[in-house]
Write an enzyme that holds these catalytic residues in place. Sequence first.
Site, PDB file in Angstrom:
ATOM      1  N   TYR A 300     -40.537 -66.717 -83.660  1.00  0.00           N
ATOM      2  CA  TYR A 300     -41.149 -65.846 -84.541  1.00  0.00           C
ATOM      3  C   TYR A 300     -41.024 -64.194 -84.012  1.00  0.00           C
ATOM      4  CZ  TYR A 300     -43.924 -69.623 -86.786  1.00  0.00           C
ATOM      5  OH  TYR A 300     -44.019 -70.892 -87.267  1.00  0.00           O
ATOM      6  N   GLU A 375     -67.371 -71.056 -95.036  1.00  0.00           N
ATOM      7  CA  GLU A 375     -66.869 -71.013 -96.276  1.00  0.00           C
ATOM      8  C   GLU A 375     -67.298 -69.872 -97.236  1.00  0.00           C
ATOM      9  OE1 GLU A 375     -68.207 -74.882 -97.586  1.00  0.00           O
ATOM     10  OE2 GLU A 375     -66.088 -75.642 -97.593  1.00  0.00           O
TER      11      GLU A 375
END
Length: 398
Positions: A300, A375
Site C-alpha cells: 500500500y 454506534e
Amino acid sequence: MVEWRRHIHENAELSGQEVKTAAYVAKHLRALGYEVREGVGGTGVVGVLKGARPGRTVALRADMDALPVAEASGLPFASRQRQPYMGTEVPVAHACGHDGHTAMLMGAAEVFAGMRDHISGTIVLVFQPAEEGASHELKEGEKFGAAAMIADGALQPKPDAIFAAHLIPNMPRVIAYKTGPVFASSDVVKIRIKGKQTHGAMPWHGVDAISVGSQLVNSMQTIVSRQLDISKEPAVLSIGKFIGGNRNNIIPESVELEGTLRTFDEAMRRDAKARIRKMATLIAEANGATAEVSFPPGGYSATINPEALMNAMVPVLTKVSDGKIMSASKLMASEDFSEFQKEIPGVYILVGAPPVGKDPATAAPNHNPAFDFDEGMMQQGTKAMAGMALEFLSRQGD
Ligand SMILES: [Zn+2]
Ligand SMILES: [Zn+2]
C-alpha cells in the site's frame, strides 16, 4: 443505521468475499433511487445519484470487509461466520469497524436521496471490498480492493474529489483530521538466504544461513535508525518471521525472513527497499551465501491528505461536530484509500468512537478480537462524510 450495522456485523464477510454485504448495500441504494453498479472490481458496489442541478462530481468511499479474527466482543450480534482465508477456513469478524463504515455510507446515501432537489452535481458512493488485503496469495500484477475497483471503472463518472472516514476506538469522541500523511505505506519484505547445509559440529564444511540471517536482522535495524532521514518522516522496519532449521546439530541449507516496511513518503519507501536489497545481498555475499529479496504484490502507498482540500473541509467538520474536532497524529497502519488519491484529490478523516463506558486509552484496538466501537458516533461519521461531500459540491471550481 444501528440496525444495518448490526446486520452487516453478524454477517461478516472476508476481503473479496463480501457477496451478501454487497447485495444488502445494492438493494438499499436501488430503493433510494441510485443508479447502481455491482461486481465492480470483484464484489464492489457503486451508487450514483445525480442532483437536480448540474455541478461537480464528488465521491465517498466505505470499505465493507471483515477480518480473519475470532470475535470475542461479547456482543449479542457477534459474528459466527467462517470463510476460506489463504486456503483454510477461519472465523470471520468485523474487527476494524468496516461494518460501521458501510452503515455510515448507507446513511449518507439516504441523506442525499432526501435532498436530491437541492444538490448541484453528482454523488458517487463507492462501497469497496478487500481493504484489508486479499484472502488469497496474489499473483504478480493482480489487483484487489481499491485498485481493482478503479481498474474496473469505479471512478465513473470521474469524481473531482473523494472522501472517507475510519472509526477508531482509541480516540476521544471527536473528528480528527490531518493534512499530509495520515496512514503509512506498507510493504511485505521477504528474504530467503541460501547457504550450504552441514553438520553442526563441522560448520566449516558449509555456509551457515542462520548466522547470516541473524546478522541481517540486526544490520537492517540501521536502515531506519542510521540511513533514512527520519527528521523528514518516520519509518519502521520490523522482521516478524524467521524460519530455518529442524534439528540442533544440522546447520540448514536456507532460512526465510519476513517483515513489514512502513513509510510516509514515496521516495523514502523506494530508498528503504533499495537499501534492504543491497544489505541482504552484500551481507550474504560476505559470508559466502546468497540472498533473494522480494516485495510481494499487495503493498500500500501512504495515505496523504492534500493540504488545500483538507483545510477547506475543516469548517464543515467543525460545524457538524459542534466543534468536537482535533488534529490527528499520523498512524503507522495503512489504507488502500491511497489508490483513490493517486487518481483524484482525496481526504481521509478519523472518527473517535470508544465503546460506551470505555476509556479510549484501554479500549480494544482495531483488529483485536474484542474490538467494538460506539454506534452513536456513526451519526457523526455520516454527518462528516455527507457534510464534506455537500461542502465540496457547493465550492464550485476551487
Ligand atoms: Zn483494518
Ligand atoms: Zn480498517
